[in-house]
Design an enzyme around this catalytic site. Structure first.
Site, PDB file in Angstrom:
ATOM      1  CG  HIS A  65    -101.532  82.620  10.651  1.00  0.00           C
ATOM      2  ND1 HIS A  65    -101.755  82.765  12.009  1.00  0.00           N
ATOM      3  CD2 HIS A  65    -101.051  83.803  10.218  1.00  0.00           C
ATOM      4  CE1 HIS A  65    -101.424  83.998  12.366  1.00  0.00           C
ATOM      5  NE2 HIS A  65    -100.999  84.642  11.304  1.00  0.00           N
ATOM      6  CG  ASN A 118    -110.842  77.169   8.012  1.00  0.00           C
ATOM      7  OD1 ASN A 118    -110.513  77.211   6.836  1.00  0.00           O
ATOM      8  ND2 ASN A 118    -110.826  78.229   8.787  1.00  0.00           N
ATOM      9  NE  ARG A 127    -104.372  75.168  25.417  1.00  0.00           N
ATOM     10  CZ  ARG A 127    -104.060  75.357  26.711  1.00  0.00           C
ATOM     11  NH1 ARG A 127    -104.705  76.254  27.404  1.00  0.00           N
ATOM     12  NH2 ARG A 127    -103.101  74.659  27.283  1.00  0.00           N
ATOM     13  CB  ILE A 128     -99.450  78.324  22.036  1.00  0.00           C
ATOM     14  CG1 ILE A 128     -99.935  79.674  21.458  1.00  0.00           C
ATOM     15  CG2 ILE A 128     -97.987  78.078  21.660  1.00  0.00           C
ATOM     16  CD1 ILE A 128     -99.205  80.875  21.991  1.00  0.00           C
ATOM     17  CG  LEU A 129    -100.745  72.591  19.732  1.00  0.00           C
ATOM     18  CD1 LEU A 129    -100.863  72.017  18.327  1.00  0.00           C
ATOM     19  CD2 LEU A 129    -101.496  71.728  20.738  1.00  0.00           C
ATOM     20  CG  ASP A 143     -98.873  81.676  13.913  1.00  0.00           C
ATOM     21  OD1 ASP A 143     -99.183  82.678  14.598  1.00  0.00           O
ATOM     22  OD2 ASP A 143     -99.558  80.635  13.866  1.00  0.00           O
ATOM     23  CG  ASN A 186    -102.567  76.563  12.266  1.00  0.00           C
ATOM     24  OD1 ASN A 186    -103.721  76.383  12.616  1.00  0.00           O
ATOM     25  ND2 ASN A 186    -101.944  77.716  12.410  1.00  0.00           N
ATOM     26  CD  GLU A 213    -109.106  81.597   7.142  1.00  0.00           C
ATOM     27  OE1 GLU A 213    -109.416  80.691   7.931  1.00  0.00           O
ATOM     28  OE2 GLU A 213    -109.021  82.787   7.478  1.00  0.00           O
TER      29      GLU A 213
HETATM   30  C1  GRF Z   1    -110.033  81.556  11.017  1.00  0.00           C
HETATM   31  O1  GRF Z   1    -109.775  82.888  10.685  1.00  0.00           O
HETATM   32  C2  GRF Z   1    -108.749  80.779  10.919  1.00  0.00           C
HETATM   33  O2  GRF Z   1    -107.849  81.337   9.997  1.00  0.00           O
HETATM   34  C3  GRF Z   1    -108.174  80.896  12.277  1.00  0.00           C
HETATM   35  O3  GRF Z   1    -109.293  80.757  13.126  1.00  0.00           O
HETATM   36  C4  GRF Z   1    -110.388  81.446  12.511  1.00  0.00           C
HETATM   37  C5  GRF Z   1    -111.658  80.709  12.798  1.00  0.00           C
HETATM   38  O4  GRF Z   1    -111.688  79.556  12.027  1.00  0.00           O
HETATM   39  N1  GRF Z   1    -107.170  79.901  12.488  1.00  0.00           N
HETATM   40  P1  GRF Z   1    -112.944  78.526  12.057  1.00  0.00           P
HETATM   41  O5  GRF Z   1    -114.145  79.262  11.512  1.00  0.00           O
HETATM   42  O6  GRF Z   1    -113.166  78.124  13.514  1.00  0.00           O
HETATM   43  O7  GRF Z   1    -112.492  77.395  11.190  1.00  0.00           O
END
Ligand code: GRF
Length: 207
Positions: free
Chosen positions: A112, A13, A94-96, A148, A110, A177
């Site tokens: 999801h 991403n 990580r959960i912030l 989330d 974020n 995404e």
């Molecule tokens: C993706 O599925 C994203 O939705 C989730 O982490 C996964 C890996 O994302 N949050 P990336 O390839 O590291 O951006």
């Protein structure tokens, strides 16, 4: 607009946002990449583009609840050192803590891999297949203290096809995404996003 991207792994991403930001008229620049894992593949991608990177290794902090606040404090220090206007979580696992979230709330996003509020948490594609849903997808949202759950900015839906497996479904979602995250960042950078009564309004769209 200066964007800092937080990653934990492959960073696809992040790459999608970097590719979008190569366009001269894209309203945002990635000014830094921060990871909680020193081996995150996305760090090399950022470094190859000359983008500053920081690692705040969660293994350097006490395990469990005791380590959360000190880790988040060190993470905030690393993020602040890059002076972001927007912080983008991209595969950040990580959960912030509420303390970190409150520091950036309103400029913390974020992505999801489900159509929230369906399937918050982990293993979303496996759970979607187990539930037999016919439509699945991904959600870009502002981050709040509730995991989330923040105001939804953009979503994309994909069909679940007969014979789909976790790999085939996750690949179909991941492609979406990579389409919606750069768009959400551009909308924020263009000042088009506002949150009213917990819901995102996008200025200039067909109302
Ligand atoms: C993706 O599925 C994203 O939705 C989730 O982490 C996964 C890996 O994302 N949050 P990336 O390839 O590291 O951006």
């Amino acid at each position: 607009l200066a964007v800092v991207v937080l990653i934990s792994g492959r960073g696809s991403n992040m790459e999608a946002i970097l590719a979008a930001s190569d366009a001269p008229d894209y309203p945002a620049r990635v000014v830094g990449v921060v990871s909680n894992r020193p081996d995150a593949a996305g760090l090399a991608t950022a470094q190859a583009r000359g983008i500053p990177t920081r690692v705040v290794n969660h293994k350097d902090f006490p395990a469990g609840e005791a380590g959360r606040a000190p880790f988040d404090a060190a993470l905030a220090e690393a993020v602040d050192s890059l002076a972001p206007d927007l912080v983008v979580l991209a595969g950040f696992m990580r959960i912030l803590t509420p303390g970190f979230v409150s520091r950036y709330e309103g400029r913390l996003m974020n992505i999801h891999p489900s159509l929230l509020p369906s399937f918050p948490g982990l293993h979303t594609h496996r759970r979607a297949l187990e539930e037999g849903v016919r439509v699945h997808g991904c959600t870009v949202h502002f981050v709040t203290a509730k995991l989330d759950h923040g105001p939804i900015i953009l979503q994309a839906a994909v069909p679940v096809l007969d014979g789909d497996t976790e790999p085939t479904l996750s690949a179909r979602v991941l492609a979406e995404e990579h389409r919606i995250y750069p768009r959400a960042v551009a909308w924020f950078a263009a000042g088009r996003l506002s949150v009213v009564d917990g819901r995102v309004q996008v200025a200039g769209s067909a109302s």
